[in-house]
Write a protein that holds these residues in place. Sequence first.
Motif, PDB file in Angstrom:
ATOM      1  N   UNK A  29     -28.536  14.577  13.246  1.00 50.81           N
ATOM      2  CA  UNK A  29     -27.797  15.786  12.880  1.00 50.81           C
ATOM      3  C   UNK A  29     -28.368  16.437  11.626  1.00 50.81           C
ATOM      4  N   UNK A  30     -28.980  15.629  10.778  1.00 54.68           N
ATOM      5  CA  UNK A  30     -29.431  16.117   9.468  1.00 54.68           C
ATOM      6  C   UNK A  30     -30.886  15.725   9.225  1.00 54.68           C
ATOM      7  N   UNK A  31     -31.685  16.651   8.712  1.00 55.38           N
ATOM      8  CA  UNK A  31     -33.029  16.347   8.232  1.00 55.38           C
ATOM      9  C   UNK A  31     -33.272  17.196   6.989  1.00 55.38           C
ATOM     10  N   UNK A  32     -33.816  16.563   5.940  1.00 51.85           N
ATOM     11  CA  UNK A  32     -34.027  17.271   4.666  1.00 51.85           C
ATOM     12  C   UNK A  32     -32.768  18.020   4.229  1.00 51.85           C
ATOM     13  N   UNK A  33     -31.642  17.349   4.338  1.00 51.59           N
ATOM     14  CA  UNK A  33     -30.354  17.911   3.909  1.00 51.59           C
ATOM     15  C   UNK A  33     -29.912  19.151   4.679  1.00 51.59           C
ATOM     16  N   UNK A  34     -30.551  19.457   5.817  1.00 55.94           N
ATOM     17  CA  UNK A  34     -30.113  20.599   6.633  1.00 55.94           C
ATOM     18  C   UNK A  34     -29.821  20.118   8.048  1.00 55.94           C
TER      19      UNK A  34
ATOM     20  N   UNK B  77     -30.281  19.671  11.880  1.00 58.26           N
ATOM     21  CA  UNK B  77     -31.477  19.722  12.727  1.00 58.26           C
ATOM     22  C   UNK B  77     -31.323  20.870  13.729  1.00 58.26           C
ATOM     23  N   UNK B  78     -32.452  21.283  14.315  1.00 63.48           N
ATOM     24  CA  UNK B  78     -32.423  22.335  15.343  1.00 63.48           C
ATOM     25  C   UNK B  78     -31.546  21.872  16.509  1.00 63.48           C
ATOM     26  N   UNK B  79     -31.706  20.597  16.877  1.00 60.38           N
ATOM     27  CA  UNK B  79     -30.957  20.042  17.996  1.00 60.38           C
ATOM     28  C   UNK B  79     -29.456  20.089  17.738  1.00 60.38           C
ATOM     29  N   UNK B  80     -29.058  19.793  16.480  1.00 63.71           N
ATOM     30  CA  UNK B  80     -27.633  19.812  16.152  1.00 63.71           C
ATOM     31  C   UNK B  80     -27.117  21.247  16.052  1.00 63.71           C
ATOM     32  N   UNK B  81     -27.955  22.144  15.525  1.00 63.46           N
ATOM     33  CA  UNK B  81     -27.512  23.510  15.230  1.00 63.46           C
ATOM     34  C   UNK B  81     -27.498  24.384  16.485  1.00 63.46           C
ATOM     35  N   UNK B  82     -28.552  24.256  17.329  1.00 66.95           N
ATOM     36  CA  UNK B  82     -28.640  25.138  18.502  1.00 66.95           C
ATOM     37  C   UNK B  82     -28.578  24.378  19.832  1.00 66.95           C
ATOM     38  N   UNK B  83     -28.465  23.072  19.750  1.00 66.39           N
ATOM     39  CA  UNK B  83     -28.376  22.288  20.987  1.00 66.39           C
ATOM     40  C   UNK B  83     -29.726  21.751  21.416  1.00 66.39           C
ATOM     41  N   UNK B  84     -29.717  20.614  22.161  1.00 69.80           N
ATOM     42  CA  UNK B  84     -30.978  19.974  22.549  1.00 69.80           C
ATOM     43  C   UNK B  84     -31.836  20.820  23.503  1.00 69.80           C
TER      44      UNK B  84
ATOM     45  N   UNK C  89     -28.107   5.005   1.302  1.00 71.10           N
ATOM     46  CA  UNK C  89     -28.299   3.722   1.968  1.00 71.10           C
ATOM     47  C   UNK C  89     -27.400   3.557   3.187  1.00 71.10           C
ATOM     48  N   UNK C  90     -26.125   3.890   2.989  1.00 70.41           N
ATOM     49  CA  UNK C  90     -25.193   3.758   4.108  1.00 70.41           C
ATOM     50  C   UNK C  90     -25.647   4.556   5.307  1.00 70.41           C
ATOM     51  N   UNK C  91     -26.052   5.789   5.051  1.00 65.73           N
ATOM     52  CA  UNK C  91     -26.492   6.682   6.110  1.00 65.73           C
ATOM     53  C   UNK C  91     -27.724   6.122   6.839  1.00 65.73           C
TER      54      UNK C  91
END
Lengths: 346, 346
Positions: free
Chosen positions: B105-110, B112-119, B237-239
Motif C-alpha cells: 500500500x505504501x512506498x517511499x511514504x506515498x 503505491x500505484x496499485x493501492x491508489x488506482x488499482x492493480x 520495524x513493526x511495519x
Amino acid sequence: MLATDPKRTAALSSIAAIMEPVSEHMDALSAFLDEQVETFEPELREMVRYCLVNQGKRIRPMLLFFSNWSTDEAPPSPDAIRAAAVVELVHLATLVHDDILDDAAIRHNSDTVSAKWGPHVAVLLGDALFAQALNLATHFDTIEVCRAVSASTRRVCAGEIRQTFERGNAALSLDDYFHVIDLKTAELFKVSCFLGAHLANFEPTVVEAYAEFGRRLGVAYQIFDDMADILGDETKIGKTLGTDLASGKYTLPIILLQHRAEGQAKAALEAATHSSDTADHAELAELLQQALRDLGIQEEVSQRFEAELAAGDAALAPFSNQPSAQRLLSLSKFVRTQMGRISPTS
Amino acid sequence: MLATDPKRTAALSSIAAIMEPVSEHMDALSAFLDEQVETFEPELREMVRYCLVNQGKRIRPMLLFFSNWSTDEAPPSPDAIRAAAVVELVHLATLVHDDILDDAAIRHNSDTVSAKWGPHVAVLLGDALFAQALNLATHFDTIEVCRAVSASTRRVCAGEIRQTFERGNAALSLDDYFHVIDLKTAELFKVSCFLGAHLANFEPTVVEAYAEFGRRLGVAYQIFDDMADILGDETKIGKTLGTDLASGKYTLPIILLQHRAEGQAKAALEAATHSSDTADHAELAELLQQALRDLGIQEEVSQRFEAELAAGDAALAPFSNQPSAQRLLSLSKFVRTQMGRISPTS
C-alpha cells in the motif's frame, strides 16, 4: 461439438490450404519456441508451454513468413523464424496481461493463465514473455528489429490503455473505436509484415506497402472477429454479450447498436449491459441480432470491413507479381470469404 | 517527523555532497523525464508523474553518470541522460508491478500505484513504462544499449519470479537469497555502470570492471536496505516485520534468524510470521533485535556486506586514478558509512 459444425470444418480446411506453403516454417517456429521455453525460469516453463499450446492461430507469424517470401523452394530463414517468435511472444504477453484486465476465465476454450494460476503469476509471466521477446529482438545484425518491435509494443500497450479507460463509455465514437483497434490489433499485424519484408531486404517502398497491408488486414480481422462473436456460433452469443457488454468493452456492431437502437432493441441492449446472467443474454441476443439486421448495422459493418481489406489489397497492387504479395493477397481473400460466410451481403 | 531524525539528516547531507558533482546531470535527467511524460497516453500522464515525484533516490542514474565521468568540466552528454532515463524507467516499471505482487500500500511514504488506482491500472502502467524504456533504448547509434537493457530486464524479471515462488519458504538457503538479489537488485546497478562506461567509450576491461563494481554495490546496497528496515527507524520495524515476514519475503537477517533462532526467539519469529497484527510485531521486534545481536547475526550480515563492497572496490583498483572510478569509490564509501551508522561493528 465444434468439429461437427460444417461452417467451422470448411473454414479449417480452407486455412489449412493457405498455411500449407509455410508448414515447414511453422514447424521450425514451434521447435524454436520449444527451445525458448528452456530459457525461462523452471517455475515458469509449465506456464509458457501452456500458453504456447493454447496458442490460437499464429496469424502474425504467418504474415511475417508470407511477407518474407522469395521462392517456394527457399527454406525458412533463421532470421524470419526468430522474428516470428518475437512477434508471437509479444502477442502472448499481451494476451496474458489482457486476461488479468478482463478478469477473463477462458480463452481459446482453455482456462486463462490469470484464472489458472492467479493474477500475480500472470503479471510475472507477461513481463517475462515481453522481456524475452525484446531480448530476442536484439539478436539481429540490425537495430531495426528492436526498434520496430519496441515501438509496436508501446503502441499495443497504448491501445490496451485506451480500451481500459474507455470501458463503459456508451458514447464511444467510431473514431475512438478505430483508433483503439488500430493500436491493439493492427499494430502487431503491421509490424509482422514490416519485419518479414525488411528481413527479405525488399525495397523501402515495398516494405512500407506490406506494412500498410498488414495494418489494414489487422483492422479488418478485428471487425470480423467482433462480428463472428455475435453472428457466428449460436452457443457463443450469450457468453460474448455476457463478457464484452457486461465488462463495458465495445465492438463495432455494439457501438452502432448503441448509436441507433430505439424502443425494444434499446431496452434489450440496456438489459444485456447491466445483467450478468448468461441465461438472460441468450434470450436478449435474438432481439439484438434482429436489430442488427433491421437497422442496417450488419450491412455497415460489412462495408467497413470490406473498405479496410480493399485498402490493404490496393497497397499491394503495384507489387502483385511478387510471390510474397500473392501469398498475402490469398490471406485477405480468405478473411473476406470467412466474413461472407457469417454475414452474407445482398 | 523524519526530517528531525538526526541520523537521517546527516545521511541526507552526506548523499547531497556526493551527488553535488552530478546535480546538473540530475536536473537534465528530470527535464528529460518530464518531457517523456508527454509521450504517454493522456490517461497515464498523471500516474507517470506521480511515479517520478515519489521517485526515491535515483541511485541508478547516479551510477551511470559516475561511470560515464570524464572531467569535472564536461557537460552531461545527451546519450548519458537518455540512458539514465532508460534505467530509471525500467526501475520504476519493476516497482509498479512489484507493488501489485506484494499487495503493498505504501512506498517511499506515498500510496503505491496499485493501492491508489488499482492493480489493473498498475499492470498497464508498468507495461507502458517498460515498453517506453525499451523503445528509448533503441534511440542510440549502437545496438548495445538495447541488448544490455533487454537482457537486464529479463534478469530482473527472473529475480522477481524466483522471489515470488520462494515466498514462505522458511528453508531458503543463503545461495538462493544471494541469487535473487543478484537478479532483482544488483542487475540494474550493474547495467547502469556498464552503460555509463560503454557510452564513455572506455576500454572493454574498464567497462567490465565498472559493471562488476555496480553488481557488487547492488548486492551490498540490498543487504544494507534489509538491515536498515530492521535496525533503522524504530517506527518502521513493526511495519517491516508486518509486510516482509507476513508476506513470506525473506531478507538476509531474517534468513539467518530462521536458521539459528531457538527457544523464545524462534517462537517470536514464528509469531511474527503468522500474525498480521502490527501491534504484535512492534512488541516482537525487540525480542528479534536482541536475537540478532546474541546470535552473531548482525556481525555476519555486516561481514557479508563488507565482503561485497570490498570485491567491488577491488574491481576498480586498477583504474583508481580515473576520475570516474574515484566518483564510484566515493559512493561505496558512502554506503559503508551508512551501514556503520545503523550497525556498528566492534
